[in-house]
Scaffold this active site. Structure first.
Site, PDB file in Angstrom:
ATOM      1  N   GLY A  73      22.186   4.259   8.696  1.00 49.60           N
ATOM      2  CA  GLY A  73      22.492   4.480   7.298  1.00 49.60           C
ATOM      3  C   GLY A  73      21.586   5.545   6.715  1.00 49.60           C
ATOM      4  O   GLY A  73      21.195   6.486   7.410  1.00 49.60           O
TER       5      GLY A  73
ATOM      6  N   ASN B 204      12.758  -5.113  -6.620  1.00 45.78           N
ATOM      7  CA  ASN B 204      14.088  -5.266  -6.019  1.00 45.78           C
ATOM      8  C   ASN B 204      14.908  -6.386  -6.662  1.00 45.78           C
ATOM      9  O   ASN B 204      16.038  -6.151  -7.094  1.00 45.78           O
ATOM     10  CB  ASN B 204      13.970  -5.448  -4.510  1.00 45.78           C
ATOM     11  CG  ASN B 204      13.636  -4.147  -3.809  1.00 45.78           C
ATOM     12  OD1 ASN B 204      12.716  -3.450  -4.203  1.00 45.78           O
ATOM     13  ND2 ASN B 204      14.371  -3.812  -2.772  1.00 45.78           N
TER      14      ASN B 204
ATOM     15  N   LYS C 272       3.630  -2.399   0.584  1.00 43.39           N
ATOM     16  CA  LYS C 272       5.030  -2.085   0.271  1.00 43.39           C
ATOM     17  C   LYS C 272       5.700  -3.282  -0.416  1.00 43.39           C
ATOM     18  O   LYS C 272       6.464  -3.128  -1.377  1.00 43.39           O
ATOM     19  CB  LYS C 272       5.769  -1.737   1.563  1.00 43.39           C
ATOM     20  CG  LYS C 272       7.253  -1.393   1.385  1.00 43.39           C
ATOM     21  CD  LYS C 272       7.440  -0.018   0.808  1.00 43.39           C
ATOM     22  CE  LYS C 272       8.929   0.334   0.610  1.00 43.39           C
ATOM     23  NZ  LYS C 272       9.637   0.490   1.889  1.00 43.39           N
TER      24      LYS C 272
END
Length: 323
Positions: A9, A212, A204
């Site tokens: 992707g 998110n 992260k």
């Protein structure tokens, strides 16, 4: 070096294109219009660092490729347990699997040391289903600090960042890590081999665990979340709770919450991957972000009330999306 990108992707195709540009034998595994476009026109990368096109081999059949030296795993983590038929044709005895995933990986406690060594994180490896397909000994961790989007079939828009930090679960400076790092650098990417990648995982995760799910619940961009006072406070609280869990597991992230927020704000009106998945009607990759950290909080005895609340609401959204 022979590399298969399973799940080519936005990130996978970008990495594959860079490795191909450096001379690696790259094979991209994808499907649908995206695959058709890559077969016809190659991977077209649009980047502020310079546009380029890579005509790597693209297929939907791993049997065409055969065993490789590295599998770069661009699939969502919630697809790992079911990827056995796709990955098995790509493996030989020493094939390494580089999992470019957000959140807590299935191998997290593999060669971890201490009281939790070898423990399974059920949220990301339920009943050992992922480990049965992706043996932890094959795993090389990867933390992605690059933002990309599929602008169209076969077209990757690189927004910012070129760093892909990698590392062994046992913290060794292995030859397989060094070789892959050199290939990535030859392709124009940063790929440091970290002594303990778990610190990078938590760094992260500090952003992913908050931005998110909140972006999916609010449909907001990074800038919009940072500029909304109440939302910013919720995100700060989620980050503090996440830091407490990381510290309980012996990790030192080495960055302040304010600095992490400032970095997110600089990204601007970028939609998180979770928001992109929601808008595309795809499953939401939240277990490795929220559920896993809540589980680790239970293991370490850390209180995370805000994480639990956001997890409960976003988990309902994920189930409704899947239905």
């Amino acid at each position: 070096m022979k590399v298969a990108v399973l799940g080519a992707g936005a990130i996978g195709a970008y990495v594959g294109a860079a490795l191909h540009r450096a001379g690696a034998d790259v094979h991209l595994i994808a499907r649908g219009p995206h695959l058709a476009a890559m077969r016809r026109d190659g991977v077209q990368v649009l980047s502020p660092r310079g546009d380029f096109t890579a005509h790597a081999h693209a297929t939907d059949n791993p049997q065409e490729i055969g065993p490789v030296d590295y599998v770069f795993l661009g699939l969502k983590a919630n697809s790992y347990a079911a990827c056995g038929p796709l990955i098995e044709p790509l493996l030989h005895d020493t094939t390494a699997v580089i999992a470019a995933q957000n959140g807590i990986p299935w191998w997290y406690f593999h060669h971890h040391g201490g009281p939790h060594d070898g423990q399974r994180v059920e949220s990301v490896d339920p009943g050992g289903a992922v480990s049965a397909v992706l043996a932890p000994d094959r795993a090389i961790g990867c933390v992605v600090y690059a933002a990309t989007e599929l602008e169209g079939p076969g077209v990757v828009r690189h927004l910012e960042g070129t760093r892909f930090s990698i590392g062994e679960p046992d913290r060794s400076a292995s030859e397989r890590c060094q070789a892959f790092s050199e290939a990535m650098q030859a392709g124009g990417l940063k790929c440091p081999v970290e002594k303990d990648l778990r610190n990078d995982i938590w760094l992260k995760l500090l952003g992913n665990i908050s931005f998110n799910p909140i972006s999916a619940l609010s449909r907001a961009t990074m800038r919009q979340m940072c500029h909304h006072g109440g939302t910013r406070q919720v995100i700060e609280t989620m980050m503090r709770e996440t830091l407490a869990v990381a510290e309980a597991l012996g990790c030192d992230i080495g960055i302040s919450i304010e600095r992490r927020l400032a970095g997110a704000e600089r990204v601007g009106d970028h939609r998180t991957s979770t928001l992109q998945d929601l808008e595309a009607g795809k499953p939401l990759e939240l277990d490795v972000l929220l559920a896993a950290v809540v589980e680790l909080a239970d293991i370490t005895g850390v209180e995370v009330p805000t994480l639990r609340t956001v997890h409960a609401i976003s988990d309902l959204l994920a189930h409704r999306t899947a239905a």
